[in-house]
Design a protein around this motif. Structure first.
Motif, PDB file in Angstrom:
ATOM      1  N   SER A  81       0.832  -1.196   0.000  1.00 62.80           N
ATOM      2  CA  SER A  81       0.000   0.000   0.000  1.00 62.80           C
ATOM      3  C   SER A  81       0.865   1.244   0.000  1.00 62.80           C
ATOM      4  N   GLY A  82       0.383   2.273  -0.698  1.00 63.82           N
ATOM      5  CA  GLY A  82       1.122   3.521  -0.800  1.00 63.82           C
ATOM      6  C   GLY A  82       0.689   4.239  -2.061  1.00 63.82           C
ATOM      7  N   PRO A  83       1.093   5.488  -2.260  1.00 63.94           N
ATOM      8  CA  PRO A  83       0.649   6.245  -3.434  1.00 63.94           C
ATOM      9  C   PRO A  83       0.913   5.548  -4.758  1.00 63.94           C
ATOM     10  N   CYS A  84       2.130   5.036  -4.967  1.00 70.97           N
ATOM     11  CA  CYS A  84       2.425   4.445  -6.277  1.00 70.97           C
ATOM     12  C   CYS A  84       1.711   3.114  -6.465  1.00 70.97           C
ATOM     13  N   VAL A  85       1.672   2.283  -5.411  1.00 78.40           N
ATOM     14  CA  VAL A  85       0.983   0.991  -5.510  1.00 78.40           C
ATOM     15  C   VAL A  85      -0.507   1.202  -5.759  1.00 78.40           C
ATOM     16  N   ASP A  86      -1.120   2.089  -4.982  1.00 70.72           N
ATOM     17  CA  ASP A  86      -2.562   2.289  -5.101  1.00 70.72           C
ATOM     18  C   ASP A  86      -2.944   3.049  -6.369  1.00 70.72           C
ATOM     19  N   ALA A  87      -2.075   3.930  -6.849  1.00 73.08           N
ATOM     20  CA  ALA A  87      -2.345   4.619  -8.117  1.00 73.08           C
ATOM     21  C   ALA A  87      -2.403   3.615  -9.253  1.00 73.08           C
ATOM     22  N   ILE A  88      -1.534   2.620  -9.199  1.00 73.91           N
ATOM     23  CA  ILE A  88      -1.521   1.582 -10.231  1.00 73.91           C
ATOM     24  C   ILE A  88      -2.746   0.684 -10.120  1.00 73.91           C
ATOM     25  N   LEU A  89      -3.007   0.200  -8.918  1.00 79.16           N
ATOM     26  CA  LEU A  89      -4.087  -0.766  -8.729  1.00 79.16           C
ATOM     27  C   LEU A  89      -5.471  -0.132  -8.845  1.00 79.16           C
ATOM     28  N   ALA A  90      -5.578   1.152  -8.483  1.00 75.21           N
ATOM     29  CA  ALA A  90      -6.881   1.828  -8.519  1.00 75.21           C
ATOM     30  C   ALA A  90      -7.097   2.607  -9.807  1.00 75.21           C
ATOM     31  N   ASP A  91      -6.142   2.529 -10.733  1.00 75.07           N
ATOM     32  CA  ASP A  91      -6.256   3.237 -12.016  1.00 75.07           C
ATOM     33  C   ASP A  91      -6.519   4.730 -11.820  1.00 75.07           C
ATOM     34  N   THR A  92      -5.708   5.367 -11.010  1.00 74.44           N
ATOM     35  CA  THR A  92      -5.954   6.775 -10.728  1.00 74.44           C
ATOM     36  C   THR A  92      -4.642   7.510 -10.485  1.00 74.44           C
ATOM     37  N   THR A  93      -4.745   8.765 -10.015  1.00 76.54           N
ATOM     38  CA  THR A  93      -3.581   9.592  -9.704  1.00 76.54           C
ATOM     39  C   THR A  93      -3.673  10.053  -8.253  1.00 76.54           C
ATOM     40  N   TYR A  94      -2.532  10.002  -7.553  1.00 75.79           N
ATOM     41  CA  TYR A  94      -2.506  10.477  -6.173  1.00 75.79           C
ATOM     42  C   TYR A  94      -1.468  11.576  -6.026  1.00 75.79           C
ATOM     43  N   ARG A  95      -1.886  12.684  -5.395  1.00 71.52           N
ATOM     44  CA  ARG A  95      -0.979  13.779  -5.081  1.00 71.52           C
ATOM     45  C   ARG A  95      -1.057  14.018  -3.572  1.00 71.52           C
ATOM     46  N   VAL A  96       0.027  13.741  -2.875  1.00 70.94           N
ATOM     47  CA  VAL A  96       0.061  13.812  -1.421  1.00 70.94           C
ATOM     48  C   VAL A  96       1.064  14.877  -1.002  1.00 70.94           C
ATOM     49  N   GLY A  97       0.671  15.767  -0.093  1.00 72.46           N
ATOM     50  CA  GLY A  97       1.529  16.875   0.287  1.00 72.46           C
ATOM     51  C   GLY A  97       2.088  16.823   1.685  1.00 72.46           C
ATOM     52  N   ASP A  98       1.608  15.876   2.515  1.00 70.10           N
ATOM     53  CA  ASP A  98       2.111  15.774   3.891  1.00 70.10           C
ATOM     54  C   ASP A  98       2.013  14.316   4.324  1.00 70.10           C
ATOM     55  N   LEU A  99       2.957  13.525   3.871  1.00 72.67           N
ATOM     56  CA  LEU A  99       2.911  12.089   4.126  1.00 72.67           C
ATOM     57  C   LEU A  99       2.938  11.745   5.607  1.00 72.67           C
ATOM     58  N   ALA A 100       3.655  12.528   6.390  1.00 70.02           N
ATOM     59  CA  ALA A 100       3.785  12.224   7.818  1.00 70.02           C
ATOM     60  C   ALA A 100       2.438  12.227   8.529  1.00 70.02           C
ATOM     61  N   HIS A 101       1.486  13.008   8.018  1.00 68.58           N
ATOM     62  CA  HIS A 101       0.176  13.113   8.657  1.00 68.58           C
ATOM     63  C   HIS A 101      -0.963  12.637   7.742  1.00 68.58           C
ATOM     64  N   ASP A 102      -0.621  11.903   6.721  1.00 73.44           N
ATOM     65  CA  ASP A 102      -1.638  11.434   5.780  1.00 73.44           C
ATOM     66  C   ASP A 102      -2.400  10.253   6.372  1.00 73.44           C
ATOM     67  N   ARG A 103      -3.735  10.295   6.285  1.00 73.51           N
ATOM     68  CA  ARG A 103      -4.558   9.242   6.879  1.00 73.51           C
ATOM     69  C   ARG A 103      -4.784   8.060   5.942  1.00 73.51           C
ATOM     70  N   THR A 104      -4.512   8.266   4.658  1.00 74.46           N
ATOM     71  CA  THR A 104      -4.734   7.173   3.704  1.00 74.46           C
ATOM     72  C   THR A 104      -3.682   6.084   3.857  1.00 74.46           C
ATOM     73  N   TRP A 105      -2.434   6.499   4.038  1.00 71.22           N
ATOM     74  CA  TRP A 105      -1.324   5.550   4.200  1.00 71.22           C
ATOM     75  C   TRP A 105      -0.516   5.922   5.443  1.00 71.22           C
TER      76      TRP A 105
END
Length: 246
Positions: A81-105
């Motif tokens: 799980s993570g932006p690159c893994v989920d962007a590939i598997l979910a067929d989408t684009t993820y732009r994350v600006g504060d990974l330390a406090h991100d609730r998705t991953w």
């Protein structure tokens, strides 16, 4: 965002420029390396770039502009799980600006930030023609909120043309392999003809002799065939001595 960033003519020009460069490449590796490099060069906020490629459940990082993406991505592959893994598997684009406090991953974000100082990521899916093979373009930055909509548009353009160039390179690779296979087949056929004439054997026996020589000398069949064509002879292993006594 400024009007220039929305200008269709400017976007079309950028798209065409990427296309001309990528479509001139012949190999898949060249395409992937160029996508990653051009993303790094074209998006000022990107401090690192790489491509994740693989199949569901198993990915690898290629065409990285530094060692850091491999280490960051290793966390995602470990967690699945993570932006690159989920962007590939979910067929989408993820732009994350504060990974330390991100609730998705939360786990990935905490480790990427604490261990490698990465706070922002931009991940875009590459739509490859081979449905079994998945890939995504990933950009990394130590800055908070490093990537904006313009960066995302540029990354999508690169990913779009990159996917098209990847498909073209795969087709060319198949054509090259087929052409080489045809050449090899003709050369092996010529060697078989030489052996048939020299040793008075059938075509099937001649082919078996080539395979025996290839196996015993640990060389490719085509290399043995070339030797036969050049010398007219075939070096074979000695026959085993009979262990039966009269």
């Amino acid at each position: 965002m400024s009007r220039a960033q929305h200008d269709p003519a400017a976007l079309a020009g950028l798209f065409s420029g990427f296309g001309r460069e990528l479509n001139s490449l012949r190999t898949v590796d060249e395409v992937m390396e160029t996508i990653s490099r051009r993303a790094f060069e074209s998006i000022p906020a990107a401090q690192h770039a790489a491509i994740s490629r693989g199949r569901k459940g198993k990915f690898e990082t290629i065409a990285a502009t530094s060692e850091l993406p491999l280490r960051v991505d290793a966390i995602q592959y470990e967690l699945s799980s993570g932006p690159c893994v989920d962007a590939i598997l979910a067929d989408t684009t993820y732009r994350v600006g504060d990974l330390a406090h991100d609730r998705t991953w939360p786990e990935f974000g905490r480790r990427a930030s604490a261990e490698f100082g990465i706070h922002s990521m931009l991940s875009v899916r590459l739509y490859l023609e081979n449905d079994d093979l998945l890939a995504g373009l990933n950009l990394y930055s130590a800055e908070l909120d490093a990537f904006d909509e313009t960066d995302q548009t540029t990354a999508v353009l690169l990913a779009t043309h990159g996917a098209l160039a990847h498909t073209a390179a795969r087709r060319q690779d198949k054509i090259d392999n087929l052409e080489q296979a045809l050449v090899n087949s003709r050369r092996i056929g010529t060697a078989i003809g030489v052996l048939m004439a020299s040793y008075r054997v059938t075509d099937e026996q001649a082919f078996d002799l080539l395979r025996i020589a290839s196996q015993s000398r640990h060389r490719k069949l085509i290399a043995i065939a070339e030797d036969v064509i050049e010398s007219g002879e075939l070096e074979l292993p000695p026959l085993p001595e009979s262990r039966h006594r009269d």
